[in-house]
Scaffold this motif. Structure first.
Motif, PDB file in Angstrom:
ATOM      1  N   MET A  67      53.906  11.791  50.539  1.00  0.00           N
ATOM      2  CA  MET A  67      53.738  12.835  51.561  1.00  0.00           C
ATOM      3  C   MET A  67      52.981  14.053  51.049  1.00  0.00           C
ATOM      4  SD  MET A  67      54.859  11.519  54.155  1.00  0.00           S
ATOM      5  CE  MET A  67      55.745  10.051  54.524  1.00  0.00           C
ATOM      6  N   ASP A  68      52.491  14.005  49.823  1.00  0.00           N
ATOM      7  CA  ASP A  68      51.749  15.130  49.255  1.00  0.00           C
ATOM      8  C   ASP A  68      50.350  15.179  49.863  1.00  0.00           C
ATOM      9  OD1 ASP A  68      50.956  17.221  47.728  1.00  0.00           O
ATOM     10  OD2 ASP A  68      51.054  16.180  45.811  1.00  0.00           O
ATOM     11  N   THR A  69      50.007  16.306  50.456  1.00  0.00           N
ATOM     12  CA  THR A  69      48.694  16.436  51.111  1.00  0.00           C
ATOM     13  C   THR A  69      47.649  17.024  50.174  1.00  0.00           C
ATOM     14  OG1 THR A  69      49.332  18.612  51.974  1.00  0.00           O
ATOM     15  CG2 THR A  69      49.700  16.695  53.402  1.00  0.00           C
ATOM     16  N   GLU A  70      48.035  17.440  49.000  1.00  0.00           N
ATOM     17  CA  GLU A  70      47.098  17.999  48.025  1.00  0.00           C
ATOM     18  C   GLU A  70      46.392  16.873  47.272  1.00  0.00           C
ATOM     19  OE1 GLU A  70      47.354  21.538  46.773  1.00  0.00           O
ATOM     20  OE2 GLU A  70      48.573  22.058  48.500  1.00  0.00           O
ATOM     21  N   THR A  71      45.266  17.208  46.645  1.00  0.00           N
ATOM     22  CA  THR A  71      44.545  16.242  45.823  1.00  0.00           C
ATOM     23  C   THR A  71      45.284  16.083  44.497  1.00  0.00           C
ATOM     24  OG1 THR A  71      42.472  16.927  46.825  1.00  0.00           O
ATOM     25  CG2 THR A  71      42.327  15.726  44.757  1.00  0.00           C
ATOM     26  N   ASN A  72      45.530  14.843  44.121  1.00  0.00           N
ATOM     27  CA  ASN A  72      46.280  14.535  42.908  1.00  0.00           C
ATOM     28  C   ASN A  72      45.520  13.533  42.054  1.00  0.00           C
ATOM     29  OD1 ASN A  72      48.623  16.076  43.557  1.00  0.00           O
ATOM     30  ND2 ASN A  72      49.174  14.503  45.033  1.00  0.00           N
ATOM     31  N   PRO A  73      45.863  13.437  40.781  1.00  0.00           N
ATOM     32  CA  PRO A  73      45.206  12.450  39.920  1.00  0.00           C
ATOM     33  C   PRO A  73      45.381  11.009  40.395  1.00  0.00           C
ATOM     34  CG  PRO A  73      46.449  14.030  38.586  1.00  0.00           C
ATOM     35  CD  PRO A  73      46.766  14.312  40.024  1.00  0.00           C
ATOM     36  N   GLU A  74      46.507  10.707  41.046  1.00  0.00           N
ATOM     37  CA  GLU A  74      46.719   9.336  41.509  1.00  0.00           C
ATOM     38  C   GLU A  74      45.819   8.976  42.687  1.00  0.00           C
ATOM     39  OE1 GLU A  74      50.086  11.915  43.030  1.00  0.00           O
ATOM     40  OE2 GLU A  74      49.482  11.365  41.032  1.00  0.00           O
ATOM     41  N   ASP A  75      45.177   9.967  43.294  1.00  0.00           N
ATOM     42  CA  ASP A  75      44.236   9.680  44.377  1.00  0.00           C
ATOM     43  C   ASP A  75      43.089   8.797  43.894  1.00  0.00           C
ATOM     44  OD1 ASP A  75      45.862  11.189  45.968  1.00  0.00           O
ATOM     45  OD2 ASP A  75      44.435  12.858  46.212  1.00  0.00           O
ATOM     46  N   ASP A  76      42.681   8.981  42.635  1.00  0.00           N
ATOM     47  CA  ASP A  76      41.639   8.110  42.068  1.00  0.00           C
ATOM     48  C   ASP A  76      42.123   6.673  41.960  1.00  0.00           C
ATOM     49  OD1 ASP A  76      39.780  10.145  41.844  1.00  0.00           O
ATOM     50  OD2 ASP A  76      40.361  10.642  39.776  1.00  0.00           O
ATOM     51  N   TYR A  77      43.410   6.505  41.672  1.00  0.00           N
ATOM     52  CA  TYR A  77      44.002   5.166  41.621  1.00  0.00           C
ATOM     53  C   TYR A  77      43.998   4.538  43.006  1.00  0.00           C
ATOM     54  CZ  TYR A  77      47.541   1.542  40.983  1.00  0.00           C
ATOM     55  OH  TYR A  77      48.217   0.349  40.971  1.00  0.00           O
ATOM     56  N   TYR A  78      44.359   5.317  44.018  1.00  0.00           N
ATOM     57  CA  TYR A  78      44.365   4.828  45.395  1.00  0.00           C
ATOM     58  C   TYR A  78      42.954   4.512  45.879  1.00  0.00           C
ATOM     59  CZ  TYR A  78      49.038   7.018  45.528  1.00  0.00           C
ATOM     60  OH  TYR A  78      50.318   7.387  45.280  1.00  0.00           O
ATOM     61  N   LYS A  79      41.992   5.310  45.438  1.00  0.00           N
ATOM     62  CA  LYS A  79      40.607   5.168  45.902  1.00  0.00           C
ATOM     63  C   LYS A  79      40.065   3.767  45.643  1.00  0.00           C
ATOM     64  CE  LYS A  79      36.072   7.311  45.690  1.00  0.00           C
ATOM     65  NZ  LYS A  79      35.284   8.442  45.189  1.00  0.00           N
ATOM     66  N   GLN A  80      40.371   3.215  44.482  1.00  0.00           N
ATOM     67  CA  GLN A  80      39.848   1.884  44.161  1.00  0.00           C
ATOM     68  C   GLN A  80      40.329   0.823  45.144  1.00  0.00           C
ATOM     69  OE1 GLN A  80      41.113   0.409  40.343  1.00  0.00           O
ATOM     70  NE2 GLN A  80      43.212   1.118  40.631  1.00  0.00           N
ATOM     71  N   PHE A  81      41.557   0.943  45.618  1.00  0.00           N
ATOM     72  CA  PHE A  81      42.086  -0.027  46.579  1.00  0.00           C
ATOM     73  C   PHE A  81      41.465   0.152  47.962  1.00  0.00           C
ATOM     74  CE2 PHE A  81      45.449   0.178  43.356  1.00  0.00           C
ATOM     75  CZ  PHE A  81      45.492  -1.161  43.006  1.00  0.00           C
ATOM     76  N   ILE A  82      41.238   1.392  48.347  1.00  0.00           N
ATOM     77  CA  ILE A  82      40.610   1.670  49.639  1.00  0.00           C
ATOM     78  C   ILE A  82      39.167   1.161  49.640  1.00  0.00           C
ATOM     79  CG2 ILE A  82      39.789   3.514  51.168  1.00  0.00           C
ATOM     80  CD1 ILE A  82      42.348   5.084  50.291  1.00  0.00           C
ATOM     81  N   LEU A  83      38.432   1.458  48.580  1.00  0.00           N
ATOM     82  CA  LEU A  83      37.037   1.006  48.496  1.00  0.00           C
ATOM     83  C   LEU A  83      36.938  -0.515  48.417  1.00  0.00           C
ATOM     84  CD1 LEU A  83      35.483   3.683  46.105  1.00  0.00           C
ATOM     85  CD2 LEU A  83      35.308   3.540  48.594  1.00  0.00           C
ATOM     86  N   MET A  84      37.872  -1.135  47.706  1.00  0.00           N
ATOM     87  CA  MET A  84      37.890  -2.592  47.606  1.00  0.00           C
ATOM     88  C   MET A  84      38.164  -3.220  48.973  1.00  0.00           C
ATOM     89  SD  MET A  84      40.342  -5.057  45.231  1.00  0.00           S
ATOM     90  CE  MET A  84      40.530  -3.726  44.082  1.00  0.00           C
ATOM     91  N   ALA A  85      39.106  -2.662  49.699  1.00  0.00           N
ATOM     92  CA  ALA A  85      39.436  -3.171  51.036  1.00  0.00           C
ATOM     93  C   ALA A  85      38.237  -3.023  51.957  1.00  0.00           C
ATOM     94  CB  ALA A  85      40.634  -2.421  51.601  1.00  0.00           C
ATOM     95  N   TYR A  86      37.607  -1.878  51.932  1.00  0.00           N
ATOM     96  CA  TYR A  86      36.446  -1.619  52.793  1.00  0.00           C
ATOM     97  C   TYR A  86      35.319  -2.609  52.472  1.00  0.00           C
ATOM     98  CZ  TYR A  86      32.802   0.969  55.259  1.00  0.00           C
ATOM     99  OH  TYR A  86      31.791   1.312  56.105  1.00  0.00           O
ATOM    100  N   ALA A  87      35.026  -2.785  51.195  1.00  0.00           N
ATOM    101  CA  ALA A  87      33.950  -3.699  50.786  1.00  0.00           C
ATOM    102  C   ALA A  87      34.262  -5.145  51.178  1.00  0.00           C
ATOM    103  CB  ALA A  87      33.722  -3.600  49.281  1.00  0.00           C
TER     104      ALA A  87
END
Length: 106
Positions: free
Chosen positions: A21-41
């Motif tokens: 529920m954290d709305t701030e930018t966090n270091p784990e956002d980079d971890y999440y990003k790879q899954f989002i980009l992989m899903a999109y691709a």
């Protein structure tokens, strides 16, 4: 490729879906990003148009797909993902056919 605005929307939805529920930018956002980009691709390669992936249903599919990937779930046998992927692929193909036939009839 995925736009920054779409990525931010997807990241917010993804974080909510996994209980972050954290709305701030966090270091784990980079971890999440790879899954989002992989899903999109993966979904773009399944003949789903970017227009459909930007829709509410498309965004839901990307988030579900990314979440299942992160959890190590077998994507190929997930019936919900299969249904949504097939639906969006058919809509994309129908739109493509419609626009091509419309140009041909002019």
């Amino acid at each position: 490729m995925i736009s920054d605005d779409l990525y931010k929307q997807l990241l917010a939805k993804f974080k909510k879906s996994i209980g972050d529920m954290d709305t701030e930018t966090n270091p784990e956002d980079d971890y999440y990003k790879q899954f989002i980009l992989m899903a999109y691709a993966d979904l773009v390669s399944d003949d789903i148009s970017e227009e459909q992936l930007e829709s509410e249903l498309g965004q839901s599919l990307i988030v579900l797909y990314a979440e299942q990937r992160m959890n190590g779930v077998d994507i190929a046998n997930d019936k919900t993902i299969e249904l949504l992927r097939n639906k969006l692929s058919l809509i994309s193909k129908g739109d493509n056919f419609y626009y091509k036939s419309k140009r041909f009839l002019k």
